[in-house]
Design a protein around this motif. Structure first.
Motif, PDB file in Angstrom:
ATOM      1  N   ASP A 187       0.843  -1.195   0.000  1.00 32.78           N
ATOM      2  CA  ASP A 187       0.000   0.000   0.000  1.00 32.78           C
ATOM      3  C   ASP A 187       0.891   1.262   0.000  1.00 32.78           C
ATOM      4  OD1 ASP A 187      -1.817   1.944   0.442  1.00 32.78           O
ATOM      5  OD2 ASP A 187      -2.463   1.244   2.420  1.00 32.78           O
ATOM      6  N   ASP A 189       0.248   4.113   0.891  1.00 33.89           N
ATOM      7  CA  ASP A 189       0.080   4.897   2.120  1.00 33.89           C
ATOM      8  C   ASP A 189       1.118   4.525   3.175  1.00 33.89           C
ATOM      9  OD1 ASP A 189      -1.954   6.328   1.078  1.00 33.89           O
ATOM     10  OD2 ASP A 189      -3.558   5.408   2.248  1.00 33.89           O
ATOM     11  N   VAL A 190       1.572   3.253   3.158  1.00 40.18           N
ATOM     12  CA  VAL A 190       2.589   2.843   4.133  1.00 40.18           C
ATOM     13  C   VAL A 190       3.883   3.611   3.875  1.00 40.18           C
ATOM     14  CG1 VAL A 190       4.006   0.918   4.914  1.00 40.18           C
ATOM     15  CG2 VAL A 190       1.582   0.588   4.533  1.00 40.18           C
ATOM     16  N   ALA A 193       3.309   7.075   5.128  1.00 42.51           N
ATOM     17  CA  ALA A 193       3.361   7.119   6.594  1.00 42.51           C
ATOM     18  C   ALA A 193       4.804   7.088   7.077  1.00 42.51           C
ATOM     19  CB  ALA A 193       2.576   5.943   7.172  1.00 42.51           C
ATOM     20  N   ASP A 197       6.805   9.861   9.213  1.00 41.46           N
ATOM     21  CA  ASP A 197       7.509   9.472  10.434  1.00 41.46           C
ATOM     22  C   ASP A 197       9.002   9.764  10.356  1.00 41.46           C
ATOM     23  OD1 ASP A 197       5.684   8.692  12.268  1.00 41.46           O
ATOM     24  OD2 ASP A 197       5.762   6.555  11.830  1.00 41.46           O
ATOM     25  N   PHE A 207      12.721  -2.673   7.820  1.00 39.54           N
ATOM     26  CA  PHE A 207      11.867  -2.906   8.985  1.00 39.54           C
ATOM     27  C   PHE A 207      10.376  -2.961   8.665  1.00 39.54           C
ATOM     28  CE2 PHE A 207      15.722  -1.082  10.896  1.00 39.54           C
ATOM     29  CZ  PHE A 207      16.034  -2.129  11.754  1.00 39.54           C
ATOM     30  N   VAL A 208       9.970  -2.385   7.548  1.00 37.68           N
ATOM     31  CA  VAL A 208       8.539  -2.348   7.246  1.00 37.68           C
ATOM     32  C   VAL A 208       8.207  -3.144   5.995  1.00 37.68           C
ATOM     33  CG1 VAL A 208       6.566  -0.866   6.791  1.00 37.68           C
ATOM     34  CG2 VAL A 208       8.376  -0.070   8.319  1.00 37.68           C
ATOM     35  N   PRO A 211       9.396  -7.157   5.836  1.00 35.50           N
ATOM     36  CA  PRO A 211       8.504  -8.006   6.652  1.00 35.50           C
ATOM     37  C   PRO A 211       7.103  -8.143   6.048  1.00 35.50           C
ATOM     38  CG  PRO A 211       9.693  -6.480   8.061  1.00 35.50           C
ATOM     39  CD  PRO A 211      10.012  -6.091   6.653  1.00 35.50           C
ATOM     40  N   MET A 212       6.623  -7.086   5.386  1.00 39.47           N
ATOM     41  CA  MET A 212       5.298  -7.170   4.765  1.00 39.47           C
ATOM     42  C   MET A 212       5.306  -8.114   3.563  1.00 39.47           C
ATOM     43  SD  MET A 212       3.972  -3.233   4.843  1.00 39.47           S
ATOM     44  CE  MET A 212       2.308  -3.456   4.248  1.00 39.47           C
ATOM     45  N   ASP A 297      -1.746 -15.092  14.238  1.00 37.36           N
ATOM     46  CA  ASP A 297      -2.794 -14.133  13.868  1.00 37.36           C
ATOM     47  C   ASP A 297      -2.846 -13.910  12.369  1.00 37.36           C
ATOM     48  OD1 ASP A 297      -0.612 -11.779  15.387  1.00 37.36           O
ATOM     49  OD2 ASP A 297      -0.611 -12.389  13.312  1.00 37.36           O
TER      50      ASP A 297
ATOM     51  N   ALA B  86      -2.553   2.483   7.040  1.00 38.91           N
ATOM     52  CA  ALA B  86      -1.112   2.480   6.759  1.00 38.91           C
ATOM     53  C   ALA B  86      -0.281   2.191   8.003  1.00 38.91           C
ATOM     54  CB  ALA B  86      -0.679   3.803   6.124  1.00 38.91           C
ATOM     55  N   LEU B  87      -0.761   1.262   8.823  1.00 39.27           N
ATOM     56  CA  LEU B  87       0.043   0.850   9.979  1.00 39.27           C
ATOM     57  C   LEU B  87       1.130  -0.107   9.497  1.00 39.27           C
ATOM     58  CD1 LEU B  87      -2.819   0.188  12.531  1.00 39.27           C
ATOM     59  CD2 LEU B  87      -1.298   2.153  12.428  1.00 39.27           C
ATOM     60  N   TYR B  88       2.203  -0.232  10.299  1.00 41.05           N
ATOM     61  CA  TYR B  88       3.247  -1.191   9.955  1.00 41.05           C
ATOM     62  C   TYR B  88       2.811  -2.551  10.488  1.00 41.05           C
ATOM     63  CZ  TYR B  88       5.590   3.348   9.846  1.00 41.05           C
ATOM     64  OH  TYR B  88       5.898   4.653   9.602  1.00 41.05           O
ATOM     65  N   PRO B  89       2.403  -3.469   9.603  1.00 42.08           N
ATOM     66  CA  PRO B  89       1.682  -4.671  10.062  1.00 42.08           C
ATOM     67  C   PRO B  89       2.519  -5.633  10.901  1.00 42.08           C
ATOM     68  CG  PRO B  89       2.072  -4.757   7.691  1.00 42.08           C
ATOM     69  CD  PRO B  89       2.532  -3.410   8.149  1.00 42.08           C
ATOM     70  N   GLN B  90       3.848  -5.600  10.749  1.00 41.75           N
ATOM     71  CA  GLN B  90       4.664  -6.572  11.475  1.00 41.75           C
ATOM     72  C   GLN B  90       5.067  -6.072  12.861  1.00 41.75           C
ATOM     73  OE1 GLN B  90       4.824  -9.485  10.163  1.00 41.75           O
ATOM     74  NE2 GLN B  90       3.937  -8.829   8.224  1.00 41.75           N
ATOM     75  N   MET B  91       4.643  -4.843  13.210  1.00 41.06           N
ATOM     76  CA  MET B  91       5.006  -4.317  14.526  1.00 41.06           C
ATOM     77  C   MET B  91       3.760  -4.264  15.413  1.00 41.06           C
ATOM     78  SD  MET B  91       7.334  -1.093  13.512  1.00 41.06           S
ATOM     79  CE  MET B  91       8.516  -1.184  12.187  1.00 41.06           C
ATOM     80  N   ASN B  96       4.409   0.500  16.434  1.00 41.25           N
ATOM     81  CA  ASN B  96       3.926   1.472  15.454  1.00 41.25           C
ATOM     82  C   ASN B  96       4.049   2.898  15.979  1.00 41.25           C
ATOM     83  OD1 ASN B  96       2.411   0.713  12.785  1.00 41.25           O
ATOM     84  ND2 ASN B  96       2.130  -1.003  14.185  1.00 41.25           N
ATOM     85  N   LYS B 131      -0.817  -6.834  17.504  1.00 41.65           N
ATOM     86  CA  LYS B 131      -0.427  -6.433  16.158  1.00 41.65           C
ATOM     87  C   LYS B 131      -1.667  -5.922  15.409  1.00 41.65           C
ATOM     88  CE  LYS B 131       3.757  -8.959  15.348  1.00 41.65           C
ATOM     89  NZ  LYS B 131       4.433 -10.000  14.589  1.00 41.65           N
ATOM     90  N   ALA B 133      -3.102  -6.678  12.752  1.00 42.21           N
ATOM     91  CA  ALA B 133      -4.013  -7.681  12.194  1.00 42.21           C
ATOM     92  C   ALA B 133      -5.033  -8.145  13.229  1.00 42.21           C
ATOM     93  CB  ALA B 133      -3.214  -8.864  11.676  1.00 42.21           C
TER      94      ALA B 133
END
Lengths: 297, 360
Positions: A187, A189-190, A193, A197, A207-208, A211-212, A297, B86-91, B96, B131, B133
């Protein structure tokens, strides 16, 4: 009667019928063939298979053979370097192409092109490229650097790295395309963001973004690793296992034993060892990846 | 009032396509400004320019009296919330919130303090170890707001933050954003295509179209005195009824009907301009029943269609050949084919020039 539950066996019956040929193939060819091979690896089969038990003799001979040990060592060097380099190069190329560059389609095609070539053609091309008489060395010397030497395929110590170059040239395009697809799935938007930041780009990747991209990495890993384990035709076309036996690999050992040396038992033992090695890697990974999936999860 | 964000002569073009043209906007400190428009109007683009996520082609952007036109997004003193969270999904949630701060090398106690404050304000303390998710949409958006909050900035940018939520959550979170604004008194710039969000949240609304601001004003002004026909049509649901006719001698004539314009406040000219015009009247400003007697203009219609919504009943009919909608109380009993007497006061209507579509 409509109130009774229909027999589960006949639900989606047409799909089940359609799946039968594949199920039969899988059972008889893959599972059956594997079991047959393992069983006959304990016999002294020569030109033709015969059930004359010799216990672990074939394995003892296998591990006492220098050609097999070098094959294993080569596969380890080739596999490890290939895995690391092809991922690093493929990902960096994908990240560079993802920067909204011009002529993206052209560049992507050029980089993916080697993958469309068979290993035999790749091997032959790189055999010529690395030939000191008319390859890279000749060209650089022609520019005036007279002492330049680059002939990995002619030195037994480093010949496997010459094969590695060809392998990377051929394989990194595919990794790049897979990674690019993964990057495009992120995305936007990530990214925004992370910029708000104040995260530097390289940090955002590590780091982002990476992993995604875990699912893409797993897929790519499976494709690359299977390609590494079954490496055979590249060797045959590029070096023929030489100089000497310096670029032998397990798959070639198996083939040579079974069809050149008329020693089926030894070939079966070698292929069983390959199976065991792969299983030792895959089974723990599969348990980690899928076994605990209910709790993740 | 001191200005928090100033946009001066902003231009943005992609190749030959001009997305924003000579745009000027001043946003006061602590103001809640909503950029409202249909998709493709340039509202999100403008927000991205303010955030520094898009390089502008011309003009300047000042935040807190500092020219930040070419500053990095992280150096502008802004926090931003996105539609897709737009969160960082792995954190984890905590990760975040702290990732940007850690990267900015803030001391640990300070980071912990800010996370504590933000999670208290947004009531996400129980979620800190989870997380994204494992969170619901509403919770994720709270975390995204928290990520803007911990940055301890003066200006918050929201890019359609509620558009991915279902209707009920959207209404809940809308109230919460309003409460947050009251509490923090930060400048907030909020992009949306939802006019209810715009009306309920905004101190001022900027209606955008084609890369330009059509009207900038309080929700009351936008609703009551739309500057042109587009704004009038865009704001309000169900949308305004438009009747086409002519202004002559202080009346609005439309075939056999004539509507007296006594009580209508004309704009700059102060008096009626003769000629072709469009009259707009909102469905909720049309009255029925006993109240009709007190209105200056009355007309009989036949009910064509009824749309009951529970709280209101919308009645479709025709006035002088124009499609006309009336909002009636949800309790009123009307049926299709029934005759109905309507009335409205021209003082509550809007008149637009037929050619320029500007308010008269």
């Amino acid at each position: 009667m409509s109130s009774t539950r229909p027999n589960q066996l006949f639900r989606n019956i047409s799909s089940k019928i359609a799946a039968i040929p594949m199920i039969v193939t899988a059972l008889f060819v893959f599972v059956g063939g594997t079991i047959w091979t393992v069983v006959y690896s304990f016999t002294n089969s020569g030109l033709l298979p015969r059930l004359q038990w010799v216990g672990l003799d074939q394995y003892e001979r296998l591990w006492a053979t220098r050609k097999w040990l070098i094959s294993i060592e080569n596969l380890a060097i080739y596999g490890l370097c290939m895995l690391v380099l092809v991922f690093v190069i493929g990902f960096i190329l994908a990240a560079l192409i993802d920067q909204k560059i011009r002529f993206e389609d052209t560049i992507r095609t050029v980089i993916l092109y080697p993958y469309a070539l068979s290993f035999v053609v790749t091997g032959l091309v790189w055999q010529w490229m690395l030939n000191p008489e008319f390859g890279v060395q000749k060209v650089v010397r022609g520019w005036g650097w007279e002492s330049f030497t680059f002939d990995p395929l002619y030195s037994a110590d480093i010949a496997i790295y010459g094969v590695l170059i060809a392998g990377i040239w051929q394989g990194s395009g595919l990794v790049m395309v897979l990674m690019l697809a993964g990057l495009r799935g992120i995305d936007q938007d990530v990214w925004k963001a992370s910029r708000v930041d104040g995260i530097p780009t390289w940090k955002a990747y590590i780091f982002v973004i990476i992993p995604m991209m875990r699912p893409v990495f797993v897929t790519t890993l499976v494709i690359v690793v299977t390609g590494i384990v079954k490496i055979y035709d590249l060797i045959v076309a590029q070096t023929g296992g030489g100089p000497g036996i310096s670029t032998e690999v397990p798959a070639k050992y198996v083939y040579d034993m079974m069809f050149q040396a008329n020693n089926l038992g030894q070939g079966f033992a070698a292929s069983t060892m390959m199976l065991v090695t792969v299983a030792l890697i895959v089974i723990p990974w599969a348990i980690l990846e899928f076994g605990g999936s209910k709790h993740r999860d | 009032m001191q200005n928090s964000v100033e946009i001066k002569n902003l231009d943005l073009q992609f190749g030959a396509v001009k997305v924003l043209q000579n745009l000027n906007l001043e946003i006061g400190k602590g103001e809640f400004l909503v950029l409202l428009g249909s998709s493709g109007c340039g509202k999100s683009t403008l927000l991205n320019c303010i955030a520094g996520l898009l390089d502008v082609s011309g003009g300047q952007i000042h935040i807190n009296d500092r020219n930040v036109t070419w500053a990095e997004p992280s150096d502008r003193g802004i926090g931003m919330v996105f539609q897709s969270y737009a969160l960082y999904p792995q954190m984890t949630v905590e990760g975040n919130l702290s990732f940007g701060l850690k990267n900015a090398k803030l001391p640990k106690p300070e980071i912990a303090k800010r996370i504590k404050h933000a999670s208290e304000v947004l009531q996400i303390e129980p979620l800190l170890k989870r997380k994204p998710a494992a969170l619901s949409g509403g919770q994720r958006q709270r975390v995204a707001i928290g990520r803007a909050l911990v940055r301890d900035v003066d200006v918050f940018l929201f890019d359609e933050p509620l558009s991915n939520l279902d209707a009920k959550l959207r209404a809940d979170l809308r109230v919460e954003i309003k409460r947050l604004h009251h509490k923090l008194q930060n400048t907030m710039i909020y992009v949306t295509h939802d006019q209810i969000e715009a009306m309920t949240l905004a101190d001022r609304i900027a209606i955008m179209r084609g890369g330009q601001i059509m009207q900038l004003g309080s929700p009351d002004e936008i609703y009551g005195q739309p500057i042109n026909k587009y704004v009038a049509d865009f704001i309000g649901s169900p949308s305004m009824n438009f009747l086409e006719g002519n202004i002559k001698n202080g009346t609005f004539e439309m075939g056999e009907l004539s509507i007296p314009l006594d009580g209508y406040e004309f704009g700059d000219t102060g008096a009626a301009t003769e000629g072709a015009a469009t009259m707009g009247i909102r469905p909720e400003h049309v009255v029925t029943g006993e109240l009709v007697e007190s209105t200056p203009f009355q007309v009989d219609v036949e009910v064509n269609l009824i749309e009951p919504t529970g709280s209101d009943t919308l009645v479709d009919c025709e006035v002088a050949g124009h499609h006309f909608r009336v909002r009636m109380d949800g309790q009123s009993r009307v049926s299709v084919g029934e005759k109905l007497r309507l009335g409205f006061a021209p003082a509550r209507a809007s008149l637009f020039d037929a050619k320029t579509e500007l308010r008269l």
